[in-house]
Write a protein that holds these residues in place. Structure first.
Motif: not given
Length: 190
Positions: A99, A103, A108, A111-112, A122-124, A129, A179, A183
């Motif tokens: 990930f 990223g 995105v 993204f974190d 996984l934050k999008l 999330t 994903m 994304c």
């Protein structure tokens, strides 16, 4: 206890069919008598109160196909705790690395990736999330997806993968598919 038996005897006398009662009514009375075996008595200031334990029964088989029915658990294949931790930790750490690489390749906002207390988050940003964590007592990985909701994955020794028993979905394939859809870029997790 004696008072409870007395009440049961009285109930059984009430259920004895007179000669004019049909056989179907008598059968219904027998079912009631059988149910009265689980009769409970509660005494209060207004006299005795009765209630019967009730349960729902379905005599007809469910017409579900294999896709709708969870696969049976083969308890011989349940992971030992140390083996579970090894497989789960490896999976979570591999996902974290992939990930992080992903990223860097997608644009995105928000993204974190965060890993702490055995929970991978996984934050999008506005896309949602993902949360993946271990459930040691069940020997499962639990996933919360912003697209498809919650999943509980078991390790499948034959497939050598984390599999959701209800739909036979594989964790990594599910994440790859979602994903890419969220994304716009493919990701290889396997």
């Amino acid at each position: 206890m004696a008072s409870k038996l007395l009440h049961l005897r009285r109930l059984s006398r009430l259920l004895k069919p007179p000669s004019s009662v049909s056989s179907s009514t008598f059968r219904s009375s027998l079912y009631l008598l059988e149910a009265s075996k689980s009769l409970h008595l509660s005494e209060n200031s207004h006299g005795p109160r009765y209630w019967i334990d009730s349960r729902s029964f379905c005599s007809s088989p469910l017409n579900l196909n294999d896709a709708e029915v969870p696969a049976a658990i083969d308890y011989r294949s349940v992971l030992q705790e140390d083996e579970f931790h090894k497989l789960a930790d490896t999976t979570i750490h591999d996902l974290q690395e992939k990930f992080e690489e992903y990223g860097d390749s997608v644009q995105v906002d928000g993204f974190d990736i965060d890993y702490g207390n055995e929970v991978l988050t996984l934050k999008l940003g506005d896309l949602g999330t993902y949360v993946l964590n271990k459930q040691t007592p069940n020997r499962q990985l639990w996933l919360s997806s912003p697209m498809s909701g919650p999943f509980r994955f078991d390790w499948d020794r034959n497939a050598q993968a984390w599999v959701y028993r209800r739909t036979k979905a594989h964790l990594l394939k599910l994440l790859e598919s979602e994903m890419k859809e969220l994304c716009g870029e493919p990701i290889s997790l396997s």
